[in-house]
Motif scaffolding. Structure first.
Motif, PDB file in Angstrom:
ATOM      1  N   HIS A 193      -4.015  19.295   4.163  1.00 25.70           N
ATOM      2  CA  HIS A 193      -3.805  17.979   4.449  1.00 25.70           C
ATOM      3  C   HIS A 193      -3.923  17.362   5.487  1.00 25.70           C
ATOM      4  N   TYR A 194      -4.368  17.974   6.199  1.00 22.97           N
ATOM      5  CA  TYR A 194      -4.888  18.097   7.672  1.00 22.97           C
ATOM      6  C   TYR A 194      -5.156  16.061   8.016  1.00 22.97           C
ATOM      7  N   VAL A 195      -6.437  16.292   7.135  1.00 21.75           N
ATOM      8  CA  VAL A 195      -6.824  14.760   7.334  1.00 21.75           C
ATOM      9  C   VAL A 195      -6.387  13.821   7.145  1.00 21.75           C
ATOM     10  N   PRO A 196      -5.490  13.935   6.168  1.00 15.38           N
ATOM     11  CA  PRO A 196      -4.854  12.294   5.760  1.00 15.38           C
ATOM     12  C   PRO A 196      -3.196  12.146   6.908  1.00 15.38           C
ATOM     13  N   ALA A 197      -2.992  13.333   6.891  1.00 20.93           N
ATOM     14  CA  ALA A 197      -1.879  13.615   7.715  1.00 20.93           C
ATOM     15  C   ALA A 197      -2.190  12.737   9.136  1.00 20.93           C
ATOM     16  N   TYR A 198      -2.899  13.257   9.864  1.00 19.61           N
ATOM     17  CA  TYR A 198      -3.750  12.508  10.919  1.00 19.61           C
ATOM     18  C   TYR A 198      -3.270  11.152  10.713  1.00 19.61           C
ATOM     19  N   LEU A 199      -4.570  10.568   9.417  1.00 18.15           N
ATOM     20  CA  LEU A 199      -5.030   8.734   9.804  1.00 18.15           C
ATOM     21  C   LEU A 199      -3.729   9.009   9.445  1.00 18.15           C
ATOM     22  N   ALA A 200      -2.513   8.837   8.188  1.00 20.16           N
ATOM     23  CA  ALA A 200      -0.847   8.079   8.641  1.00 20.16           C
ATOM     24  C   ALA A 200      -0.749   8.280   9.852  1.00 20.16           C
ATOM     25  N   LYS A 201      -0.544   9.084  10.778  1.00 19.86           N
ATOM     26  CA  LYS A 201      -0.048   9.300  11.832  1.00 19.86           C
ATOM     27  C   LYS A 201      -0.742   8.368  13.531  1.00 19.86           C
ATOM     28  N   GLN A 202      -2.401   7.747  12.631  1.00 21.20           N
ATOM     29  CA  GLN A 202      -2.442   6.527  13.435  1.00 21.20           C
ATOM     30  C   GLN A 202      -1.943   5.434  12.883  1.00 21.20           C
ATOM     31  N   GLY A 203      -1.422   5.373  11.757  1.00 21.83           N
ATOM     32  CA  GLY A 203      -0.476   3.770  10.813  1.00 21.83           C
ATOM     33  C   GLY A 203      -1.821   3.644   9.921  1.00 21.83           C
ATOM     34  N   TYR A 204      -2.095   4.276   9.409  1.00 25.34           N
ATOM     35  CA  TYR A 204      -3.035   4.090   8.069  1.00 25.34           C
ATOM     36  C   TYR A 204      -2.080   4.200   6.293  1.00 25.34           C
ATOM     37  N   ARG A 205      -2.175   3.802   6.156  1.00 27.03           N
ATOM     38  CA  ARG A 205      -1.478   3.829   5.017  1.00 27.03           C
ATOM     39  C   ARG A 205      -1.944   4.617   3.379  1.00 27.03           C
ATOM     40  N   ILE A 206      -1.340   6.322   2.967  1.00 22.14           N
ATOM     41  CA  ILE A 206      -1.837   7.346   2.325  1.00 22.14           C
ATOM     42  C   ILE A 206      -1.679   7.011   1.401  1.00 22.14           C
ATOM     43  N   TYR A 207      -2.337   6.721   0.113  1.00 19.55           N
ATOM     44  CA  TYR A 207      -1.790   7.188  -1.044  1.00 19.55           C
ATOM     45  C   TYR A 207      -2.586   8.658  -1.699  1.00 19.55           C
ATOM     46  N   GLY A 208      -1.774   9.372  -1.767  1.00 19.16           N
ATOM     47  CA  GLY A 208      -2.270  10.625  -2.216  1.00 19.16           C
ATOM     48  C   GLY A 208      -2.359  10.232  -4.035  1.00 19.16           C
ATOM     49  N   VAL A 209      -3.580  10.907  -4.977  1.00 18.84           N
ATOM     50  CA  VAL A 209      -4.122  10.985  -5.387  1.00 18.84           C
ATOM     51  C   VAL A 209      -4.355  12.551  -6.315  1.00 18.84           C
ATOM     52  N   ASN A 210      -3.898  12.737  -7.018  1.00 21.75           N
ATOM     53  CA  ASN A 210      -3.698  14.644  -7.481  1.00 21.75           C
ATOM     54  C   ASN A 210      -2.741  15.115  -8.875  1.00 21.75           C
ATOM     55  N   PRO A 211      -3.443  15.129  -9.977  1.00 16.73           N
ATOM     56  CA  PRO A 211      -2.129  15.017 -10.823  1.00 16.73           C
ATOM     57  C   PRO A 211      -2.073  15.997 -10.689  1.00 16.73           C
ATOM     58  N   SER A 212      -1.907  17.045 -10.261  1.00 16.82           N
ATOM     59  CA  SER A 212      -0.563  18.893 -10.162  1.00 16.82           C
ATOM     60  C   SER A 212       0.930  18.169  -9.397  1.00 16.82           C
ATOM     61  N   LEU A 213       0.431  17.234  -8.067  1.00 17.17           N
ATOM     62  CA  LEU A 213       1.160  16.652  -7.156  1.00 17.17           C
ATOM     63  C   LEU A 213       1.704  15.461  -7.684  1.00 17.17           C
ATOM     64  N   ALA A 214       1.255  14.758  -8.837  1.00 15.42           N
ATOM     65  CA  ALA A 214       2.188  13.499  -9.147  1.00 15.42           C
ATOM     66  C   ALA A 214       3.382  13.045  -9.499  1.00 15.42           C
ATOM     67  N   GLY A 215       3.855  12.108  -8.443  1.00 16.32           N
ATOM     68  CA  GLY A 215       5.423  12.080  -8.497  1.00 16.32           C
ATOM     69  C   GLY A 215       6.394  13.211  -6.970  1.00 16.32           C
ATOM     70  N   GLN A 216       5.037  14.014  -6.697  1.00 20.00           N
ATOM     71  CA  GLN A 216       5.658  14.069  -5.243  1.00 20.00           C
ATOM     72  C   GLN A 216       5.802  13.230  -4.300  1.00 20.00           C
ATOM     73  N   LEU A 217       6.255  13.153  -2.940  1.00 20.92           N
ATOM     74  CA  LEU A 217       5.798  12.460  -1.377  1.00 20.92           C
ATOM     75  C   LEU A 217       5.217  13.152  -0.963  1.00 20.92           C
ATOM     76  N   ARG A 218       4.479  12.065  -0.331  1.00 15.76           N
ATOM     77  CA  ARG A 218       3.223  12.679   0.675  1.00 15.76           C
ATOM     78  C   ARG A 218       2.940  11.537   1.655  1.00 15.76           C
ATOM     79  N   PHE A 219       3.448  11.342   2.989  1.00 13.07           N
ATOM     80  CA  PHE A 219       2.616  10.368   3.792  1.00 13.07           C
ATOM     81  C   PHE A 219       3.854   9.594   3.555  1.00 13.07           C
ATOM     82  N   GLY A 220       4.880   9.696   2.908  1.00 12.59           N
ATOM     83  CA  GLY A 220       5.798   7.691   2.937  1.00 12.59           C
ATOM     84  C   GLY A 220       4.948   7.461   1.472  1.00 12.59           C
ATOM     85  N   GLN A 221       4.642   8.160   0.644  1.00 12.63           N
ATOM     86  CA  GLN A 221       4.287   7.413  -1.037  1.00 12.63           C
ATOM     87  C   GLN A 221       3.786   8.980  -1.640  1.00 12.63           C
ATOM     88  N   PRO A 222       4.602   7.829  -3.034  1.00 13.17           N
ATOM     89  CA  PRO A 222       4.430   9.029  -4.131  1.00 13.17           C
ATOM     90  C   PRO A 222       3.350   9.515  -4.697  1.00 13.17           C
TER      91      PRO A 222
END
Length: 117
Positions: free
Chosen positions: A1-30
């Motif tokens: 997940h290094y690309v979304p991590a990079y974008l999050a560090k640049q200030g973009y709000r990242i919403y993860g969409v993945n049924p296997s990870l639903a409910g987990q917190l990633r980049f400050g968002q569920p």
């Protein structure tokens, strides 16, 4: 997940969409299971899926309200038919490119201001 991590560090709000990870917190968002479950409108959908999976997501992309401005197929991800249908719907499509690499190459820098997506 290094690309979304990079974008999050640049200030973009990242919403993860993945049924296997639903409910987990990633980049400050569920993480949610589908695009229909996103908690807010998004400017861009950045796709990290196998090209063969894109056609199955086309109805989800087209059902988004408001529609995203861009659907970005990551490096190695492409489907000309899906891209054409999205473009017909007025959605810009970037095909087989890396958001992180392009962000760096164009020297865009961090996002300014709160709530930028």
């Amino acid at each position: 997940h290094y690309v979304p991590a990079y974008l999050a560090k640049q200030g973009y709000r990242i919403y993860g969409v993945n049924p296997s990870l639903a409910g987990q917190l990633r980049f400050g968002q569920p993480v949610v299971a589908s695009l229909a479950e996103l908690p807010a409108a998004v400017d861009m959908v950045d796709v990290f899926r196998n090209s063969a999976a894109l056609a199955g997501h086309l109805p989800e992309f087209l059902a988004m309200r408001p529609a995203p401005k861009v659907v970005w197929f990551q490096l190695g991800v492409d489907d000309a038919r899906v891209a054409s249908r999205l473009e017909e719907a007025g959605i810009e499509v970037v095909r087989s490119r890396c958001t992180m690499a392009d962000h760096r190459r164009f020297g865009i820098g961090p996002v300014d201001g709160p709530g930028m997506d």
